[in-house]
Every structure is written in C-alpha cells, then in structure tokens.
Design a protein around this motif. Structure first.
Motif, PDB file in Angstrom:
ATOM      1  N   GLU A   1       0.761  -1.267  -0.015  1.00 23.70           N
ATOM      2  CA  GLU A   1      -0.186  -0.093   0.165  1.00 23.70           C
ATOM      3  C   GLU A   1       0.809   1.197   0.090  1.00 23.70           C
ATOM      4  O   GLU A   1       0.350   2.188  -0.343  1.00 23.70           O
TER       5      GLU A   1
ATOM      6  N   SER B   1     -10.300  -0.407 -11.041  1.00 24.26           N
ATOM      7  CA  SER B   1     -10.199  -0.120  -9.984  1.00 24.26           C
ATOM      8  C   SER B   1     -11.393   0.709  -9.148  1.00 24.26           C
ATOM      9  O   SER B   1     -11.571   0.772  -8.041  1.00 24.26           O
ATOM     10  N   ASP B   2     -12.166   1.192 -10.161  1.00 23.07           N
ATOM     11  CA  ASP B   2     -13.480   1.792  -9.734  1.00 23.07           C
ATOM     12  C   ASP B   2     -14.487   1.489 -10.645  1.00 23.07           C
ATOM     13  O   ASP B   2     -14.779   1.602 -11.841  1.00 23.07           O
TER      14      ASP B   2
ATOM     15  N   SER C   1     -11.980   3.524 -15.114  1.00 22.24           N
ATOM     16  CA  SER C   1     -10.919   3.894 -14.674  1.00 22.24           C
ATOM     17  C   SER C   1      -9.707   3.284 -14.846  1.00 22.24           C
ATOM     18  O   SER C   1      -9.653   2.525 -15.889  1.00 22.24           O
ATOM     19  N   ASP C   2      -8.802   3.235 -13.944  1.00 17.92           N
ATOM     20  CA  ASP C   2      -7.607   2.502 -14.196  1.00 17.92           C
ATOM     21  C   ASP C   2      -7.807   1.024 -13.920  1.00 17.92           C
ATOM     22  O   ASP C   2      -9.057   0.694 -13.494  1.00 17.92           O
ATOM     23  N   VAL C   3      -7.078   0.210 -14.158  1.00 14.93           N
ATOM     24  CA  VAL C   3      -7.304  -1.376 -14.361  1.00 14.93           C
ATOM     25  C   VAL C   3      -6.318  -2.014 -13.363  1.00 14.93           C
ATOM     26  O   VAL C   3      -5.034  -1.670 -13.606  1.00 14.93           O
ATOM     27  N   HIS C   4      -6.606  -2.899 -12.524  1.00 19.24           N
ATOM     28  CA  HIS C   4      -5.694  -3.663 -11.660  1.00 19.24           C
ATOM     29  C   HIS C   4      -5.496  -4.911 -12.415  1.00 19.24           C
ATOM     30  O   HIS C   4      -6.288  -5.612 -12.714  1.00 19.24           O
TER      31      HIS C   4
ATOM     32  N   ARG D   1      -3.903  -8.626 -11.754  1.00 21.47           N
ATOM     33  CA  ARG D   1      -3.222  -9.459 -10.634  1.00 21.47           C
ATOM     34  C   ARG D   1      -2.655 -10.812 -11.273  1.00 21.47           C
ATOM     35  O   ARG D   1      -3.354 -11.617 -11.903  1.00 21.47           O
TER      36      ARG D   1
ATOM     37  N   ARG E   1      -1.109  -1.701 -11.841  1.00 19.67           N
ATOM     38  CA  ARG E   1      -2.330  -0.842 -12.168  1.00 19.67           C
ATOM     39  C   ARG E   1      -1.964  -0.341 -13.404  1.00 19.67           C
ATOM     40  O   ARG E   1      -0.548   0.381 -13.584  1.00 19.67           O
TER      41      ARG E   1
ATOM     42  N   SER F   1      -6.798   2.587 -17.997  1.00 20.78           N
ATOM     43  CA  SER F   1      -7.555   1.962 -19.093  1.00 20.78           C
ATOM     44  C   SER F   1      -7.184   2.423 -20.591  1.00 20.78           C
ATOM     45  O   SER F   1      -7.374   1.734 -21.523  1.00 20.78           O
TER      46      SER F   1
END
Length: 144
Positions: free
Chosen positions: A17, A76-77, A82-85, A87, A98, A101
């Motif tokens: 974090e 992410s939202d 929004s941004d994309v996570h 994993r 992250r 998009s």
C-alpha cells in the motif's frame, strides 16, 4: 495488412500500500495467435517476464472483474472508466499492477482492426494449429 500490434504502456507495480513504482510493459498481439495477448514486464534488476492470456479476458477486465485462474483483471473503480488492476499469480507468489484503461483500450482497438473480436476462428487452419501445439506440449511432457 499488419500481422501484429505492439504497444508499450507504463504500469505501476504495487509492492504494498505504501510502495509502488512505474515499469514499462510491452503489449503484443499476433494474428498467428489470434486469441492471445502477451505482456512483457520489465522489472528493475530482473529479466523480463512475459505472460500470455486471452485478449477477451483483458477486454472484459477493463469493465468488470474477471479471471478465475492465475490472471485476474478488474477496474479499480467499478462505477466508471478507470484504472485497471492486473493480478498475476504463480502458486503463492502474486504481483499486482495498475494501468490506465485508455492505453489498454487503444491497444485492444488496434487488435480489433486486424482481427475483429469473434472472428478469430476464421483465420486459416486454427484447429490444425491447435492440435499441433498440443501434440508438441504432450511430447515435451512425456520426454521430461
């Protein structure tokens, strides 16, 4: 007609974090493997690592959480673009990235121009290529 689409995007490697850093990631799509997208991650101090997964998985993950194996992609939202996570997981080891998009959508749009989504099967002898690839994989596993 172009046989491949390539792009480089900057992604944040989310270590914790409190700690993240930007890395370049190469995206590659080839007509010869029309269902797949390759991402090559350039982590500082390590050899580049390439992951291959479905083009449709990346597209779906921009809008909603998707993936139930080693690759999970989610906005992410969930309320808007929004941004994309992203994993990635191998065993107990995980890496979280992250990305914006917009560059991912631009890349996917370019892939759609050379092979429209849903028309991958119309490219040549896909079943024959799949059988040959599976035969090589099985031969390698039996030899080792």
């Amino acid at each position: 007609m172009s046989e491949s689409v390539q792009a480089e995007v900057m992604m944040n490697f989310l270590v914790s974090e409190e700690l993240s850093f930007r890395i370049p990631v190469e995206l590659c799509y080839e007509v010869s493997d029309p269902y797949a997208v390759r991402m090559t991650f350039h982590l500082p101090g390590d050899a580049p690592v390439t992951w291959t997964f479905g083009r449709e998985l990346l597209l779906d993950g921009i809008n909603a959480p998707t993936g139930d194996g080693d690759v999970h992609i989610a906005p992410s939202d969930p309320e808007g673009l929004s941004d994309v996570h992203l994993r990635l997981q191998v065993g107990a080891d995980r890496a979280l990235f992250r990305a914006g998009s917009a560059p991912l959508i631009a890349f996917l749009d370019r892939t759609d121009k050379i092979v429209p989504l849903g028309e991958e099967r119309s490219l040549g002898d896909f079943d024959g290529h799949l059988e040959a690839a599976l035969g090589r994989i099985l031969a390698e596993e039996n030899a080792g």
